[in-house]
Enzyme design. Sequence first.
Site, PDB file in Angstrom:
ATOM      1  N   HIS A  91       0.831  -1.204   0.000  1.00  0.00           N
ATOM      2  CA  HIS A  91       0.000   0.000   0.000  1.00  0.00           C
ATOM      3  C   HIS A  91       0.864   1.252   0.000  1.00  0.00           C
ATOM      4  O   HIS A  91       0.586   2.228  -0.702  1.00  0.00           O
ATOM      5  CB  HIS A  91      -0.914  -0.024   1.232  1.00  0.00           C
ATOM      6  CG  HIS A  91      -1.840   1.135   1.324  1.00  0.00           C
ATOM      7  ND1 HIS A  91      -2.303   1.618   2.525  1.00  0.00           N
ATOM      8  CD2 HIS A  91      -2.395   1.920   0.377  1.00  0.00           C
ATOM      9  CE1 HIS A  91      -3.103   2.641   2.302  1.00  0.00           C
ATOM     10  NE2 HIS A  91      -3.170   2.841   1.006  1.00  0.00           N
ATOM     11  N   GLU A  94       2.294   1.895  -3.418  1.00  0.00           N
ATOM     12  CA  GLU A  94       1.257   2.467  -4.290  1.00  0.00           C
ATOM     13  C   GLU A  94       1.251   3.988  -4.192  1.00  0.00           C
ATOM     14  O   GLU A  94       1.060   4.707  -5.176  1.00  0.00           O
ATOM     15  CB  GLU A  94      -0.097   1.877  -3.907  1.00  0.00           C
ATOM     16  CG  GLU A  94      -1.301   2.551  -4.534  1.00  0.00           C
ATOM     17  CD  GLU A  94      -2.421   2.766  -3.522  1.00  0.00           C
ATOM     18  OE1 GLU A  94      -2.813   3.934  -3.314  1.00  0.00           O
ATOM     19  OE2 GLU A  94      -2.882   1.766  -2.947  1.00  0.00           O
ATOM     20  N   HIS A  95       1.467   4.505  -2.981  1.00  0.00           N
ATOM     21  CA  HIS A  95       1.543   5.957  -2.786  1.00  0.00           C
ATOM     22  C   HIS A  95       2.844   6.534  -3.331  1.00  0.00           C
ATOM     23  O   HIS A  95       2.853   7.575  -3.987  1.00  0.00           O
ATOM     24  CB  HIS A  95       1.446   6.286  -1.295  1.00  0.00           C
ATOM     25  CG  HIS A  95       0.053   6.278  -0.762  1.00  0.00           C
ATOM     26  ND1 HIS A  95      -0.600   7.410  -0.344  1.00  0.00           N
ATOM     27  CD2 HIS A  95      -0.821   5.253  -0.572  1.00  0.00           C
ATOM     28  CE1 HIS A  95      -1.805   7.097   0.087  1.00  0.00           C
ATOM     29  NE2 HIS A  95      -1.966   5.796  -0.038  1.00  0.00           N
ATOM     30  N   GLU A 172      -4.990   7.784   6.111  1.00  0.00           N
ATOM     31  CA  GLU A 172      -6.023   6.889   5.584  1.00  0.00           C
ATOM     32  C   GLU A 172      -6.424   5.857   6.632  1.00  0.00           C
ATOM     33  O   GLU A 172      -7.614   5.558   6.809  1.00  0.00           O
ATOM     34  CB  GLU A 172      -5.522   6.176   4.333  1.00  0.00           C
ATOM     35  CG  GLU A 172      -5.417   7.064   3.115  1.00  0.00           C
ATOM     36  CD  GLU A 172      -4.989   6.288   1.898  1.00  0.00           C
ATOM     37  OE1 GLU A 172      -4.907   5.038   1.982  1.00  0.00           O
ATOM     38  OE2 GLU A 172      -4.722   6.910   0.862  1.00  0.00           O
TER      39      GLU A 172
END
Length: 577
Positions: A91, A94-95, A172
Amino acid sequence: MPQTSKVNSSAAGGPGQVSAPDHGEPPPPQAEPRDLAAGDGGVGGDEDQGDLQINKSPSDPKKYRYRRSAAALCISVGSFSDPEDLPGLAHFLEHMVFMGSEKYPAENGFDAFLKKHGGSDNASTDCERTIFQFDVQRKYFREALDRWAQFFICPLMIEDAIDREVEAVDSEYQLARPSDSHRKEMLFGSLARPKHPMGKFCWGNAQTLKHEPREKQINTYQRLRDFWKRYYSAHYMTLTVQSKETLNTLEEWVREVFSKVPNNAQPRPDFSDLQDPFDTPTFNKLYRIVPVRKVHALTVTWALPPQGKQYRVKPLHYISWLIGHEGAGSILSLLRKKCWALALFGGNSETGFDQNTTYSIFSISITLTDEGFQNFHQVVHLVFQYMKMLQTLGPQQRIYEEIQKIEANEFHYQEQTDPIEYVENICENMQLFPKEDFLTGDQLMFEYNPEVISLALALLTPERANLLLLSPEHEGYCSHKEKWFGTNYSMEDLPEEWARRWAGDFDLNPDLHLPAENKFIATDFTLKPSDCPDTEVPVRILNNERGCLWFKKDNKFKIPKGVSVFIGVCSFVGLLW
């Protein structure tokens, strides 16, 4: 989970399949937003007039929407591949790939470019896939593709940006913590057997990506680059682009732009040997949970072998259709008569959490009334009675064919959706289905196979079910706390009396039965010649004390469509054809 997330890549050096569809698709599973620039593209001279579409929504009749070009890229790697000592790394990567590239080094340059030209982008990380997508005004699509592709060719991922982006990932996570659905998922994942990837903390936060690595002297930056080099490989990727250019032009652009995506030729991540993750002593229990919202809810869940390969039959979809039926003889109709339930949802969402290469989940979630909560064990019994009825009667070809016709009608007459949603869905489909089913594999029911359906039904038994009961009344009685989301819960064996009752040959409820034949499924869509002059606006053809009926023929798209509005005791119905 920070997820969801469909061009099959086979050629060395870049994605090898391009899909350029012209029509819409239902929205994909929910994806997490990246807080990136999103513009609607105002009315002006900056876009070809041929791309202008008017949004005729009654709530905003003057709003214009430009039909944008869009692209999506899916990589067959997700949180299942996270290293044990860096939860959430997939994750986080991905950023990080969005933080500039060698060709376009500005850290937020792509977002600024999209915002300037009426575009948006997003990304999401699932258990076994990561997907990126963007849209933009058509005249800037070629340039946007080039800028976007650099994230997969030569991202900067500068070390100085790590701390800043860790805070975005942590933000998030903090925003997700109050969500009861996310809290249930994390608790459910923790029930998997030790070392199974389902038990990993897929979100990642400041603790797992910043503080603990520093304490353990883990070089997060180097591990990020290693992860990118290992998994962001062309032969793991699928790509979909949609624009009004010709197919030849789109193929030329894709070859030019993506030919430099590296290909390490290593085997894909494969977790298919890790099946039955919930065959553990912690499953088939009753979990009482303190929810964030003031709600009573019951979830009955089964873990089945992976059902993805059965997409042509879709056994879980057939079963969920019957579970979700609300007419006479259904679970919900009986619960409502007793004033025990407000709503019921059943099935498999086909997200990575619900379906992957290690298992498939089938669950029934019921929103209970106060009285339903007090009698939740009777609600569970009613669910088990219905499942036993389905097993006893076996698959019904008549019902399957009804569902099949309804799904086909919905597919053929679906409305166009946003290009960014369409390319995302097709891009993921290309990871899941053979080429001939890229457009339809997730929507149509292709063949009736009673053996496949019976095998799935046979597994939905009381002794294989897990129960989650949410209620604010559990406050103060739940001594356990889930590690990552802080969910308070208790775990207990099912009462011996219940277990004995469900283990035996318990009686069926006579009020439960299959839905009656549906005589209202449309089969003839032949256009009839008009018997009255065409009109620009709907014409009222019926008006009495019960309501009004308006009619307008759809002369442009020839789509059958109806709109109903009910206000108090009066109804207003509009029909379009």
